[in-house]
Design an enzyme around this catalytic site. Structure first.
Site, PDB file in Angstrom:
ATOM      1  N   ARG A 290      40.368  48.172  36.763  1.00  7.69           N
ATOM      2  CA  ARG A 290      41.087  47.096  37.470  1.00  7.69           C
ATOM      3  C   ARG A 290      40.943  47.221  38.988  1.00  7.69           C
ATOM      4  O   ARG A 290      41.821  46.807  39.737  1.00  7.69           O
ATOM      5  CB  ARG A 290      42.573  47.071  37.088  1.00  7.69           C
ATOM      6  CG  ARG A 290      42.827  46.620  35.663  1.00  7.69           C
ATOM      7  CD  ARG A 290      44.308  46.434  35.414  1.00  7.69           C
ATOM      8  NE  ARG A 290      44.590  46.281  34.003  1.00  7.69           N
ATOM      9  CZ  ARG A 290      45.723  46.632  33.411  1.00  7.69           C
ATOM     10  NH1 ARG A 290      46.697  47.167  34.128  1.00  7.69           N
ATOM     11  NH2 ARG A 290      45.906  46.459  32.127  1.00  7.69           N
TER      12      ARG A 290
ATOM     13  N   ASP B  59      37.850  39.361  31.281  1.00  8.69           N
ATOM     14  CA  ASP B  59      39.040  39.743  30.517  1.00  8.69           C
ATOM     15  C   ASP B  59      38.604  39.970  29.084  1.00  8.69           C
ATOM     16  O   ASP B  59      37.640  39.338  28.608  1.00  8.69           O
ATOM     17  CB  ASP B  59      40.104  38.644  30.578  1.00  8.69           C
ATOM     18  CG  ASP B  59      41.428  39.108  29.987  1.00  8.69           C
ATOM     19  OD1 ASP B  59      42.276  39.598  30.758  1.00  8.69           O
ATOM     20  OD2 ASP B  59      41.620  39.002  28.755  1.00  8.69           O
TER      21      ASP B  59
ATOM     22  N   ARG C 234      41.549  33.776  44.386  1.00 12.22           N
ATOM     23  CA  ARG C 234      42.094  33.310  43.120  1.00 12.22           C
ATOM     24  C   ARG C 234      43.240  32.315  43.288  1.00 12.22           C
ATOM     25  O   ARG C 234      43.697  31.737  42.296  1.00 12.22           O
ATOM     26  CB  ARG C 234      42.623  34.498  42.312  1.00 12.22           C
ATOM     27  CG  ARG C 234      41.628  35.250  41.442  1.00 12.22           C
ATOM     28  CD  ARG C 234      41.271  34.529  40.158  1.00 12.22           C
ATOM     29  NE  ARG C 234      42.384  33.897  39.501  1.00 12.22           N
ATOM     30  CZ  ARG C 234      43.293  34.508  38.740  1.00 12.22           C
ATOM     31  NH1 ARG C 234      43.217  35.805  38.525  1.00 12.22           N
ATOM     32  NH2 ARG C 234      44.273  33.838  38.188  1.00 12.22           N
TER      33      ARG C 234
ATOM     34  N   TYR D   7      46.108  41.452  19.533  1.00 15.84           N
ATOM     35  CA  TYR D   7      46.538  40.230  20.214  1.00 15.84           C
ATOM     36  C   TYR D   7      46.549  39.044  19.248  1.00 15.84           C
ATOM     37  O   TYR D   7      47.481  38.229  19.255  1.00 15.84           O
ATOM     38  CB  TYR D   7      45.629  39.929  21.397  1.00 15.84           C
ATOM     39  CG  TYR D   7      45.869  40.809  22.600  1.00 15.84           C
ATOM     40  CD1 TYR D   7      47.078  40.768  23.291  1.00 15.84           C
ATOM     41  CD2 TYR D   7      44.896  41.673  23.058  1.00 15.84           C
ATOM     42  CE1 TYR D   7      47.307  41.574  24.397  1.00 15.84           C
ATOM     43  CE2 TYR D   7      45.109  42.493  24.163  1.00 15.84           C
ATOM     44  CZ  TYR D   7      46.322  42.441  24.824  1.00 15.84           C
ATOM     45  OH  TYR D   7      46.553  43.242  25.913  1.00 15.84           O
TER      46      TYR D   7
ATOM     47  N   ARG E  40      44.338  42.299  41.655  1.00 20.05           N
ATOM     48  CA  ARG E  40      45.458  41.887  42.496  1.00 20.05           C
ATOM     49  C   ARG E  40      45.818  42.863  43.600  1.00 20.05           C
ATOM     50  O   ARG E  40      46.595  42.515  44.500  1.00 20.05           O
ATOM     51  CB  ARG E  40      46.682  41.633  41.613  1.00 20.05           C
ATOM     52  CG  ARG E  40      46.546  40.388  40.739  1.00 20.05           C
ATOM     53  CD  ARG E  40      47.711  40.264  39.774  1.00 20.05           C
ATOM     54  NE  ARG E  40      47.651  41.282  38.744  1.00 20.05           N
ATOM     55  CZ  ARG E  40      48.624  41.497  37.858  1.00 20.05           C
ATOM     56  NH1 ARG E  40      49.737  40.776  37.913  1.00 20.05           N
ATOM     57  NH2 ARG E  40      48.499  42.431  36.939  1.00 20.05           N
TER      58      ARG E  40
END
Length: 359
Positions: free
Chosen positions: A39, A88, A52, A163, A43
Site C-alpha cells: 500500500r 485492487d 484521486r 468477500y 492515501r
C-alpha cells in the site's frame, strides 16, 4: 482498438540485473537491503489524494494513465526498490462481470453474495480482453519505471471467496467457514473458478511486463493449518504454479499466518511474506523445521510503529534487518499495508535507513 489480450505478444522484460529487490527475491545477497511497502501507492501520499479527488476507486483502477502515475508516485518520492501495481484485488472480479463495488470506509461490497452451488456456477470466467485497460497501465509502467522492478499482484482464491460469500469484509468469516465445512464440493467449485480468474489476471500482468508477482491471501490467517491444507492450499498452488513458466519471483503473503507459513511456502512461493507477529528469524526456523532449504522472506515492521518516535522506528528497522539475515534473502517491508495516516517523510526516512544496511 486494443488488440485482444490473448493475441498480444508478451512484452519484453527489461534488463534489471542490478536490481537489489530481484536479487534478494532470487535468494542472493545484494549490496544493500531492498525495501518496498505494501500500500505504498495510496492515501498516505498527498499527491495520490489530489489525483484521486472525485474519482471512484474502480474508475481509477481501469484508467491506464492513472494506474501508471499512482504506481510511480512512491518510487518517485521514497526511492523504494520496487513498484507495486496500483489496483485492487476485486478488479478481476469486476472485469469478469461480477457486481462488486468498493465502498469508501467499508471496502468491497458484493451485490449478490455467493452462498450455494447455483450461485457458484453462475460466476463468469474472466475474458482477458476485459483486462486491456488495466494491462495498458502495466505497459505504460514498463516504459516509465526505468530500472525499478514492477510487482504485479492478485488476490488468492480464499480471500476473494471470503468477500463473495460474506458479501463484504468480515472479522469472523462465519459464512465462509460454514460453507467450506458443510458443502465442500461447492467450496472447491467456487475456489477453483476464482483461481482461474486470478491466473488470468496474474499472467496478464507478467506478459505485459511485470517483473514479479505477489499473491495476497490477506485473510488466510483466520484458518487452522488443517483447514488451509484441505480447502485453500490446492487452489493457491494452482495460481502460483500457473505462472511458474514465466520465470518471475512469486511472493505469497497473508496477515496472521504464522501457523501456516510452511504451507504457504509449499503452495509455490519463492518469497514468503511475514506479518509483524512473527520475528523473521523465527519465521525462518518454522520454514526450515523439516530440513527445507533456507527461504527468502519479506517483512515485517509493524505498520502501527510508523506513528512512533524515530528512535523507536530506527531500532525496530535495525532489529528486523538483523533477524532477516537468517534467511537466504530478505526484502524489507511492513507486516501489512501502509496506514493512511502515515507521514510520507517517515517512509522516506525508513527507506534511507534500510538502504544504509547491508543485504
Amino acid at each position: 482498438m486494443s488488440t485482444p489480450a490473448q493475441s498480444r505478444p508478451r512484452t519484453a522484460h527489461r534488463d534489471l540485473a542490478g536490481s537489489p529487490f530481484l536479487a534478494a527475491a532470487r535468494g542472493r545477497r545484494p549490496a544493500r537491503l531492498p525495501v518496498w511497502f505494501m500500500r505504498q501507492a495510496g492515501r498516505s501520499l498527498p499527491e495520490y489524494r489530489a489525483l484521486r479527488e472525485g474519482v471512484p476507486m474502480l474508475q481509477a483502477c481501469f484508467d491506464p494513465e492513472m494506474i501508471a502515475e499512482i504506481t510511480i508516485q512512491p518510487v518517485r518520492r521514497h526511492g523504494v526498490d520496487a513498484a507495486i501495481f496500483f489496483s485492487d484485488i476485486v478488479v478481476p472480479l469486476v472485469a469478469a462481470g461480477i457486481d462488486v463495488d468498493i465502498v469508501p470506509g467499508t471496502g468491497p461490497v458484493v451485490a449478490e453474495p455467493v452462498r450455494d452451488a447455483a450461485a457458484a456456477r453462475r460466476l463468469p470466467e474472466l475474458d482477458p480482453r476485459r483486462l486491456e485497460p488495466v494491462l495498458d497501465g502495466t505497459r505504460l509502467l514498463v516504459e516509465r519505471l526505468g530500472q525499478t522492478p514492477l510487482i504485479g499482484f492478485a488476490g488468492a482464491p480464499f480471500t476473494l471467496a471470503s468477500y463473495l460469500i460474506e458479501g463484504g469484509p468480515s472479522r469472523t468469516f462465519e459464512r465462509t467457514k460454514a460453507l467450506m465445512h458443510s458443502e465442500p464440493e461447492v467450496w472447491h467449485d467456487l475456489a477453483g473458478r476464482l483461481a482461474g480468474i486470478a491466473v488470468t489476471f496474474l499472467r496478464g500482468q507478467v506478459e505485459a511486463g511485470a517483473d514479479a508477482v505477489q499473491l495476497f491471501d490477506s485473510w488466510a490467517g483466520a484458518l487452522t493449518l488443517r483447514e488451509y491444507r484441505e480447502f485453500v492450499l490446492p487452489h493457491s498452488a494452482r495460481v502460483l504454479g500457473a505462472v511458474a513458466d514465466l520465470d518471475v519471483p512469486r511472493i505469497h503473503f497473508g496477515v496472521g499466518t504464522g501457523e501456516i507459513l510452511p504451507a504457504m511456502r509449499e503452495a509455490g512461493a519463492d518469497v514468503v511474506g511475514v506479518d509483524w507477529r512473527v520475528p523473521l528469524d523465527e519465521a525462518v526456523r518454522r520454514l526450515t523445521a523439516h530440513g527445507e532449504p533456507a527461504p527468502v522472506v519479506q517483512g515485517n515492521l509493524d505498520p502501527a510503529l510508523l506513528q512512533a518516535s524515530w528512535p523507536v522506528i530506527e531500532a525496530e528497522v535495525r532489529r528486523i534487518a538483523a533477524e532477516g539475515r537468517a534467511a537466504a534473502g530478505h526484502i524489507f517491508n511492513l507486516g501489512h499495508g501502509v496506514p493512511p495516516g502515515t507521514g510520507p517523510e517517515v517512509l522516506t526516512r525508513v527507506v534511507e535507513l534500510v538502504h544504509s544496511l547491508e543485504g
